[in-house]
Design an enzyme around this catalytic site. Structure first.
Site, PDB file in Angstrom:
ATOM      1  N   GLU A  66       0.831  -1.212   0.000  1.00 23.40           N
ATOM      2  CA  GLU A  66       0.000   0.000   0.000  1.00 23.40           C
ATOM      3  C   GLU A  66       0.866   1.262   0.000  1.00 23.40           C
ATOM      4  O   GLU A  66       0.629   2.186  -0.772  1.00 23.40           O
ATOM      5  CB  GLU A  66      -0.912   0.020   1.233  1.00 23.40           C
ATOM      6  CG  GLU A  66      -2.108  -0.897   1.102  1.00 23.40           C
ATOM      7  CD  GLU A  66      -3.223  -0.581   2.100  1.00 23.40           C
ATOM      8  OE1 GLU A  66      -4.273  -1.205   1.994  1.00 23.40           O
ATOM      9  OE2 GLU A  66      -3.041   0.289   2.993  1.00 23.40           O
ATOM     10  N   ARG A  81      -6.280  32.859 -18.668  1.00 25.89           N
ATOM     11  CA  ARG A  81      -6.815  33.975 -17.883  1.00 25.89           C
ATOM     12  C   ARG A  81      -5.804  35.120 -17.894  1.00 25.89           C
ATOM     13  O   ARG A  81      -4.613  34.897 -17.718  1.00 25.89           O
ATOM     14  CB  ARG A  81      -7.073  33.496 -16.442  1.00 25.89           C
ATOM     15  CG  ARG A  81      -8.037  34.360 -15.666  1.00 25.89           C
ATOM     16  CD  ARG A  81      -8.435  33.601 -14.415  1.00 25.89           C
ATOM     17  NE  ARG A  81      -9.206  34.390 -13.483  1.00 25.89           N
ATOM     18  CZ  ARG A  81     -10.531  34.421 -13.473  1.00 25.89           C
ATOM     19  NH1 ARG A  81     -11.211  33.728 -14.368  1.00 25.89           N
ATOM     20  NH2 ARG A  81     -11.158  35.143 -12.564  1.00 25.89           N
TER      21      ARG A  81
END
Ligand SMILES: Cc1cc2nc3c(=O)[nH]c(=O)nc-3n(C[C@H](O)[C@H](O)[C@H](O)COP(=O)(O)OP(=O)(O)OC[C@H]3O[C@@H](n4cnc5c(N)ncnc54)[C@H](O)[C@@H]3O)c2cc1C
Length: 379
Positions: free
Chosen positions: A239, A265
């Site tokens: 994990e 932007r």
């Protein structure tokens, strides 16, 4: 360590990215376990990838597997789905492939590889997950069988899992040496599941699993009696090394959308990207991502090479979870007002990644592992 992907790896990575983009990219934020996404991943062979050929798997190594998970995240798979897949594979199926008896492998292997059976890892005690000796769940008995009692909490996939890999004390006075691992089917009499709510990762639902005098046959033991720490270490190693690879791919995708945002932007001086403060923030995001990615590759490569069981997984997990949280915050800083809106998906990304600081052992626990290894070669 050679990180030139082979042509076969390149094909798997490209296919995974395309598959995620075409089949998994969520139109709306998922609110529950994604049954269709799970099935699609199973059909694509994601679950079979690292599992043994005898189960119908491909037997690929950890490094190939993390590269494919990363590609799934980059292609647009939801983090919750990636987490559910990872908990199943790394926390449960792979340890079964290593420690399971012939009977257990015959019972569960094919289903875990084709996705018809879902696995979960149940370690955490409600009284505290970091101190593994606090394990309140007990499986008492012996050669005639065991009676399992107690609770496990925060179990990912808990509400859907068909089989739980449970760590419980078989000799409570022996501390870590008295822990054993069991495979407990969901339909075991006395087992009940209480779903838990959480702010993030709705696609990887969690539950508390309660065991009320569950009778288990001796064949339910995974590995020998007293091997609970060994099995649990194997789950946590997989994990910590591999589970966040898909999230790093998703973070790469978010970085690209931040870049597109500040290119498009503008203020009166031109694109926002012209501001050094904005460009440097993106540069830091890239740096964190690359550093975490290489530590994850290194930890996965170690698994394939049979080396480095403690330090590399802790470094990978810590770097990945810190990168994910810091980058999610920076993505919100860069996208500012529009980034806050649901449609940008950045606030929900932050909610998804915050839990990674605790999953598979907290940040403090990883730091303790790293500190303990200072000056000591990781075997
Ligand atoms: C998204 C997510 C998914 C999870 N999935 C699973 C799963 O599938 N299966 C499962 O069994 N569990 C799962 N968990 C539980 C997880 O493993 C635990 O949350 C974790 O081990 C910490 O345990 P705890 O939450 O009880 O915290 P505690 O152990 O109570 O810790 C509280 C605080 O004290 C600190 N602390 C405690 N002991 C030490 C120490 N020795 N050294 C330094 N600091 C310490 C911790 O770092 C933390 O800050 C999941 C958790 C999350 C958030």
């Amino acid at each position: 360590m050679n990180l030139d992907w082979t042509p076969e790896q390149q094909a798997l990575i490209a296919e995974a990215s395309r598959f995620a983009h075409d089949r998994l990219l969520p139109r709306d934020r998922p609110t529950a376990f994604d049954e269709a996404g799970w099935r699609a991943c199973a059909e694509h062979g994601v679950l079979a990838l690292p599992l043994p050929a005898a189960w119908g798997g491909r037997g690929e190594g950890a490094l190939t597997t993390v590269a494919v998970f990363e590609a799934l995240g980059r292609g647009g798979a939801d983090r919750g789905l990636l987490f559910a897949l990872g908990a199943h594979l790394f926390g449960c199926a792979l340890p079964i492939s290593r420690y399971g008896s012939a009977h257990q492998q015959a019972r569960w292997g094919t289903g875990l590889a084709d996705g018809s059976a879902i696995g979960a890892l149940a370690i955490t005690d409600p009284a505290g997950g970091s101190d593994l000796t606090l394990m309140g769940a007990r499986a008492l008995g012996g050669t005639e069988g065991y009676v399992l009692s107690g609770e496990k909490t925060l179990v990912t996939n808990g509400p859907r899992a068909d089989v739980f890999l449970v760590i419980a004390a078989t000799a409570p006075d022996r501390g870590p040496l008295g822990l054993s691992a069991f495979l407990v089917p969901r339909e075991t009499p006395g087992l009940s599941v209480e779903p838990l709510g959480a702010p993030g990762l709705p696609g990887a639902p969690m539950a508390t699993i309660m065991f009320k005098e569950c009778g288990l046959p001796p064949a339910a033991l995974l590995g020998p009696v007293g091997a609970g720490m060994k099995v649990m270490s194997s789950s946590l190693r997989w994990e910590r090394s591999c589970l966040l690879a898909g999230f790093l791919g998703a973070a790469e995708r978010d970085l690209q959308s931040c870049l597109a945002h500040v290119r498009a932007r503008r203020d009166r001086r031109g694109p926002l990207l012209k501001h050094e403060a904005v460009a440097h923030r993106l540069a830091r995001m890239k740096l964190r991502l690359e550093a975490a990615r290489w530590l994850v590759y290194r930890a996965a490569w170690n698994i394939d090479e049979g080396r480095g069981v403690l330090l590399a997984p802790a470094l990978a997990k810590l770097a990945a979870s810190e990168c994910l949280v810091d980058n999610a915050l920076d993505a919100l800083r860069i996208s500012a007002g529009p980034g806050w809106l649901d449609e940008a998906g950045l606030a929900s990304a932050l909610r998804d990644v915050v839990g990674t600081m605790s999953a598979s052992g907290t940040t403090d626990v990883q730091l303790s592992v790293i500190a303990a290894s200072l000056g000591v070669e990781d075997p």
